[in-house]
Structure formats: structure tokens, C-alpha cells
Design an enzyme around this catalytic site. Structure first.
Site, short mmCIF file in Angstrom:
data_model
loop_
_atom_site.label_atom_id
_atom_site.label_comp_id
_atom_site.label_asym_id
_atom_site.label_seq_id
_atom_site.Cartn_x
_atom_site.Cartn_y
_atom_site.Cartn_z
CD GLU A 148 -15.15 20.94 9.52
OE1 GLU A 148 -14.41 21.93 9.39
OE2 GLU A 148 -14.82 19.80 9.11
CG ASN A 175 8.57 14.74 1.43
OD1 ASN A 175 8.68 14.45 0.25
ND2 ASN A 175 7.81 14.06 2.27
N GLY A 176 9.80 19.02 1.26
CA GLY A 176 10.10 20.32 1.87
C GLY A 176 10.51 21.32 0.81
CE LYS A 200 -6.04 13.59 6.74
NZ LYS A 200 -7.38 14.15 7.04
CD1 TRP A 220 0.16 18.50 -3.84
CD2 TRP A 220 1.31 20.29 -3.18
NE1 TRP A 220 -0.72 19.54 -3.69
CE2 TRP A 220 -0.05 20.65 -3.28
CE3 TRP A 220 2.22 21.27 -2.77
CZ2 TRP A 220 -0.52 21.92 -3.00
CZ3 TRP A 220 1.76 22.54 -2.49
CH2 TRP A 220 0.40 22.86 -2.61
CE LYS A 260 -14.34 18.44 5.78
NZ LYS A 260 -13.71 18.83 6.98
CB CYS A 282 6.45 15.65 -1.17
SG CYS A 282 6.54 17.09 -2.22
CG HIS A 322 -25.44 43.52 9.65
ND1 HIS A 322 -25.83 44.77 10.07
CD2 HIS A 322 -25.90 42.66 10.59
CE1 HIS A 322 -26.46 44.68 11.23
NE2 HIS A 322 -26.51 43.39 11.56
CD GLU A 369 -11.54 20.16 2.98
OE1 GLU A 369 -12.37 19.73 3.80
OE2 GLU A 369 -10.32 19.94 3.07
NE ARG A 381 2.66 13.06 2.88
CZ ARG A 381 3.09 13.52 4.04
NH1 ARG A 381 2.73 12.92 5.14
NH2 ARG A 381 3.87 14.57 4.11
O1 M6R Z 1 -3.25 18.10 10.15
P1 M6R Z 1 -3.93 19.36 10.55
O2 M6R Z 1 -5.08 19.15 11.47
O3 M6R Z 1 -2.98 20.39 11.11
O4 M6R Z 1 -4.53 19.97 9.21
C1 M6R Z 1 -5.14 21.23 9.21
C2 M6R Z 1 -5.86 21.47 7.92
O5 M6R Z 1 -4.98 21.42 6.84
C3 M6R Z 1 -6.99 20.45 7.70
O6 M6R Z 1 -7.89 20.43 8.75
C4 M6R Z 1 -7.74 20.77 6.39
O7 M6R Z 1 -8.45 21.95 6.50
C5 M6R Z 1 -8.65 19.59 6.04
N1 M6R Z 1 -8.47 19.25 4.67
C6 M6R Z 1 -10.07 19.87 6.29
O8 M6R Z 1 -10.93 18.85 5.86
#
Ligand code: M6R
Length: 612
Positions: free
Chosen positions: A487, A100-101, A607, A74, A491, A2, A510, A494, A27
């Protein structure tokens, strides 16, 4: 997750609110709404879907009010719908709230209010808040502070996390805000003030910010702001000047934020290295006061984070163990916080978080503090919650990262973790000067080398065109290349929604090799000279079984042939992820674009993950 925006001043509030919401879109959200005071009445406009839906409402442009609050939701409690979208009013429509929360005890509070005759129109946890405020307001003593006291009494009843904005038609000259475990900043303007859950939302209006603390209240008028503690004693608060340039939160000619941020990596690395060291000089971290005595006495370092930040932690672990010989473990924050971890005064806990607002990471930090460990935050956002909780903070200087998929924050986190490892090694004298000196020189060369990688991506585009319609892909690597494989795989998942897995190449036999069949796509990362031959053997095993291969390497592969090879500039293997991740970021990006997907706002993702 949010997002919150607020405005009070002399301008029309609606455009400020809408633009703020648009800049918070990254976000992640599923509905949006605003509330303003128009001719002394509360007017709420909200709907499911994008902020654009609000912009398309004819009536919204006729609103002239200069005070308002706004929200992107959200969904947590109740599906995305107009009824569940914020803002929410009390039954008498005298108070209106965005939140928010999560209010954990909302059922209990609903029952209490229902018994008092209040009705609920949504399934949200939030709707109890305006009704509680109304309840305490109508039952409170009549004086100037009645509104603030009613908000405080309502907030005292809440369990959970919140950043709340309230306006009331009975007090049209003010917005009241309060927070706990959810971010909220106040931007100070000239005879106008702004509120947001995130600095970039209002960065085009001001660079002067107040960062609200947990349980702190602010009463915001157009030409003044009053701060109160949890007992409603007024106090003064220091203002922070945020150096980020408003244009750094814009696309600046790039098609997407993600692409722009990938291309910003050379500069993000330059800024993050900053004056931490120069050749021939020791590393300096004046911002943290860690002594040789303390470092010599710790027996373990934990690195805790989520998602991409955790992957940066894996690279950090490698550097700390190699340069400092301190046992270092990396954990996912949501696991660490519930595993009863072995943490005490002899443990240093490092928390990496781009946003500094990730709920699990903050909770994991609080846990370690309560067990007597020292905590060090690595964040990109000045004054973010994590930096205010930690004993020490060091900042990456990547600038605002808007795309949900983290790119420049990752490479900046990696470089900062490696510099931190060098700093510890210099204090502890665990590594010879020559090794550190060569590493420093390689770090200083990184920006130019990233530029070289960015300039030579044609092969990658060719390979991507062959594979973008596939459903599964595999990433392989050993050692630090496995960290990067994780990583790269994240990516891809996502933003392209292609299922992918990363495996340590030696683990292939394995189990996972059973998945390899004719035509499967395998991406191998080979940058560690000590492990290259072993990785080549593993990748040949998948080639034999018909896999299509893309290899990212800075090694000489001899006469072994793969389908596509991306050659990277050579560098120290401790920092090789900063180069090898770039083709993987672009690979995911090109695929997502080819599939016509929204790369900056992938489905279901947010985000800042500010709830557990
Ligand atoms: O703001 P933060 O670095 O704590 O966020 C951690 C993860 O939520 C963030 O890295 C997430 O995995 C990204 N969407 C990756 O691209």
C-alpha cells in the site's frame, strides 16, 4: 472517470452545473462541457482541459436557462479534444446527450445510422446515442410519450455500459435519464431537481436522493420525477436520505483533500467501528444475516477488490485466517473475473470497494453469484452499485473520499474487515474470548493512537527532503507488514510518480537485492513481534550495500541503527497496518507536494474506475 451533472428548476442552471462538475473533478477527466436550452435552442459549450476553461468562456455567464446537462470526459474512444468532449447533439440539434460508460457496438450503430444519412462529427462512441434518439423520434408514433419511447428504443440498441442524460428542445420541460452498469443519482429539491454520477456533486443542494437502478428510466421535471421500468411501466421509488454533511466533501482549511482525509482517519475509524461492538459485548452485524450453519459449511472465503481496496483485503485475509481458520484467498478483481475461479455454494465472496462502482469488482461479484456463491460487499457509498448487487452489504463510515489516492477508506476497510473476522470467530467459536477481548480494546484505542502518529511526523519530513528527487524506492516487510509495504508503494507511485516496488523482505535474496546499490532508498515496516528479527536481518543486508533506510516500527530494535526510525504506538499486529500506513501516506504526500504535483488529481488516474 467521466462525471455527469444535470439541473432543472427555477435557478440559472449554469452555476449549478459548473459547481457540480468542479466537485466531480476528483474522478479524473480530460475535457468538460455543458448543454442548456436557451430560448428554445440547444446551446453547447465544451472544450478540452479543465472545467476552468468553461468558466473562462464569456458567453457561458450570459446563459439564463434553468435546465441543463453537463459532463467531464475521461477519454476512451477518441482523443481528448473539443469535438470529442460531451455533450453531443444529433445532426438536427434537437437532442443533446451526455454519457458515461462505453458503447461496445457503436461501430455497428454508426454504420446503421450512416446508411440512414446521419453524419458524425466526433470519434466517440457516444455520438450514436442522440442520433439514434432522433431516428426513433422521427419514426415514432406522435403522442405524449414519444420522447421517452425514442430514448428507450435507442437504449435498447446499445450494448455496453451507460449512464445517460438527454434533453430536447422539443420537450424543454424535462430531462430523461437511464443507466446500466454506470452510476447515476437524482437529488430531489424543492421545485428543482438535480442529477449526478456521484452524490458529493450535488450534496450542497439536497440530501434526498433516488438511486437509479440498471435499466430504469427517470423523466425529471422541475417539480416531479417519474420512474419507469425497462418496459416503460411507471412505478414509484423510495427516496434515500444521505447523512453525509456537505462540508465533509470540502477541504475545510486543508491544502488538499488528501491531507484532510489523512487527518480524518481517527474519526473515520470511530464512525466505522460505531456500535459494532463495545467491550464485553459480542460484535454485531444486524445488517447481514449470516448463520452459524452457513459459516460452518463454507470451505473458502475469497476477498476480491482492486488497488488499495485489495490491499485492505490482504489485511482482512490475515485476520480471517488467524481468528476463524477459514482458508481465505485474495484476488484482483480484473484477474478473478477471467480466471474461471473455483467458486460454488460453499464459498463466501467478499468484495471491497470504496466507491462501490468499480467495473471489474462488480463484474467479479456477478460472476461469483452466477456460480452460486454468497456475496458480501464492503463499501463506503450508500446505495452504490455493488451494494445493490451483493447478497449482503456492510458499510465503512469514512465519509466522502475525494482525493484519488485512497487513505481514510483504506484504514476504515481494514478495521471493518478485522471486526468482521471477529464476528465470524465469535459465531464459529474458533478463537478464545481473551484474544478477542484484547483485540477489541486495541481497536477502540486506534483513533487516539492515529492522532499520536499524526502529531509526530518531523523525522518523516526530514527524511522526505533527502529523497524526494529520487527515481526508485523499495518497501520491505514480512507478513502483515508486507501488505502495508504494498500500500505504501502504491501511494508513492500514484501521487509522486516515483517508481517503487514492495517486496516481502524474505524474497529480497531471491532477486530484488540485485537492484540495491549505494544511496538507494529503502523503507522497512516492522510491526510484527514474531518477524521483527528476521526483517531486521533483511534490512541490514540492504544497509550493508549502501541503502538509505527509513524504518516504521512499534518494536524495540535494540542497538541496530538505521538512518531514520519512526516509532509507532504498540498495538495488536492484526490491526497494525492502520497505524503503520499513516507515515507512508504522509511520506507520499510530502514528496508529491515537494515536487509541486497535484496530489488530489494525479495524472492519468480516476477516482472511480467505472470502465473495464
Ligand atoms: O472504489 P474502489 O475501492 O473500488 O477503488 C479501487 C481502486 O481503484 C482504488 O483503491 C485505487 O487503487 C486508489 N486510487 C488507490 O489509492
Amino acid at each position: 472517470m467521466c462525471g455527469i451533472v444535470g439541473y432543472i428548476g427555477n435557478k440559472k442552471a449554469v452555476p449549478v452545473l459548473i459547481n457540480g462538475l468542479l466537485s466531480l473533478e476528483y474522478r479524473g477527466y480530460d475535457s468538460a462541457g455543458i448543454a442548456v436550452l436557451e430560448n428554445n435552442e440547444i446551446v453547447v459549450m465544451k472544450d478540452k482541459g479543465r472545467v476552468a476553461n468553461l468558466q473562462n468562456m464569456d458567453e457561458i455567464n450570459n446563459l439564463n436557462s434553468s435546465i441543463g446537462i453537463a459532463h467531464t470526459r475521461w477519454a476512451t474512444h477518441g482523443k481528448p479534444s473539443k469535438e470529442n468532449a460531451h455533450p453531443h447533439t444529433d445532426n438536427s440539434e434537437q437532442f443533446v446527450v451526455v454519457h458515461n460508460g462505453i458503447i461496445e457496438n457503436y461501430n455497428e450503430l454508426r454504420e446503421f445510422l450512416t446508411k440512414k444519412g446521419y453524419k458524425f462529427l466526433s470519434q466517440t462512441d457516444t455520438e450514436v446515442i442522440p442520433n439514434l434518439i432522433h431516428y426513433y423520434y422521427t419514426n415514432g408514433i406522435d403522442d405524449d410519450d414519444k420522447f421517452l419511447r425514442a430514448v428507450k428504443s435507442a437504449v435498447d440498441d446499445l450494448k455496453g455500459s451507460y449512464a445517460i442524460e438527454v434533453i430536447s428542445k422539443l420537450h424543454p420541460d424535462r430531462i430523461i435519464v437511464v443507466r446500466k452498469d454506470s452510476p447515476l443519482v437524482i437529488g430531489k429539491g424543492n421545485k428543482e431537481n438535480f442529477i449526478a454520477s456521484d452524490i458529493p456533486a450535488i450534496l450542497s443542494h439536497t440530501k434526498d436522493f433516488y438511486l437509479l437502478d440498471d435499466y430504469e428510466y427517470a423523466v425529471i421535471f422541475k417539480d416531479s420525477i417519474k420512474f419507469f421500468d425497462n418496459t416503460l411501466i411507471e412505478h414509484s421509488k423510495a427516496i434515500k436520505n444521505i447523512e453525509w454533511d456537505a462540508t465533509s466533501a470540502e477541504k475545510n482549511g486543508f491544502e488538499d483533500y488528501m491531507l484532510k482525509e489523512i487527518y480524518e482517519q481517527p474519526n473515520a475509524i470511530r464512525e466505522t467501528v460505531g456500535s459494532r461492538f463495545s467491550l464485553g459485548e459480542k460484535c454485531s452485524f444486524d445488517d447481514i444475516d449470516i448463520s452459524k450453519e452457513y459459516l460452518s459449511n463454507i470451505d473458502k472465503i475469497w476477498i476480491i477488490a482492486c488497488g488499495t481496496a485489495m490491499h485492505a483485503g490482504l489485511v482482512g485475509k490475515n485476520a480471517i485466517e488467524k481468528l476463524c481458520r477459514i482458508p481465505t484467498e485474495v484476488d484482483i478483481a480484473s484477474e478473478f473475473r477471467y480466471r474461471d475461479p473455483i467458486v460454488n455454494e460453499k464459498t463466501l465472496c467478499i468484495y471491497i470497494s470504496q466507491s462501490g462502482e468499480t467495473a471489474d469488482t462488480i463484474a467479479a461479484l456477478k460472476l461469483a453469484k452466477s456460480k452460486g456463491a454468497k456475496t458480501l460487499a464492503v463499501s463506503n457509498v450508500i446505495g452504490s452499485s455493488i451494494t445493490r448487487e451483493a447478497d449482503y452489504t456492510i458499510y465503512t463510515h469514512a465519509g466522502p473520499e475525494i482525493a484519488v489516492a485512497s487513505t481514510k477508506a483504506y484504514t476504515s476497510q481494514v478495521v471493518l474487515m478485522v471486526i468482521l473476522a471477529m464476528y465470524f470467530a465469535e459465531i464459529l467459536e474458533t478463537c478464545d474470548e481473551k484474544t478477542i477481548c484484547e483485540l477489541k480494546s486495541d481497536i477502540l484505542d486506534l483513533p487516539t493512537k492515529i492522532e499520536t502518529v499524526l502529531d509526530s511526523m518531523e523525522k518523516l519530513e526530514k527524511f522526505e527532503k533527502k529523497v524526494y528527487t529520487e527515481h526508485d524506492m523499495y518497501f520491505l516487510g514480512r507478513g502483515i507488514d508486507y501488505d502495508v509495504a504494498l500500500e505504501g508503494s502504491l501511494k508513492l507511485k500514484e501521487i509522486s510518480y516515483i517508481h517503487s516496488e514492495a517486496y516481502a523482505a524474505g524474497e529480497l535474496k531471491h532477486g530484488p537485492i540485485a537492484l540495491i546499490e549505494n544511496g538507494v532508498t529503502v523503507i522497512g515496516i516492522l510491526t510484527d513481534p514474531d518477524l521483527t528479527l528476521k526483517s531486521i536481518s533483511n534490512i541490514q543486508e540492504v544497509v550493508t550495500r549502501g541503502a538509505k533506510t527509513l524504518i516504521i516500527t512499534n518494536q524495540n530494535l535494540g542497538n541496530v541503527t538505521f538512518d531514520y526510525v519512526i516509532n509507532l504506538p504498540e498495538t495488536n499486529s492484526l490491526i497494525s497496518p492502520i497505524l503503520s500506513v499513516v507515515p507512508l501516506q504522509l511520506f507520499a504526500y510530502y514528496i508529491a507536494k515537494n515536487k509541486g504535483l497535484d496530489v488530489d488529481k494525479p495524472r492519468n488516474l480516476a477516482k472511480s474506475v467505472t470502465v473495464e
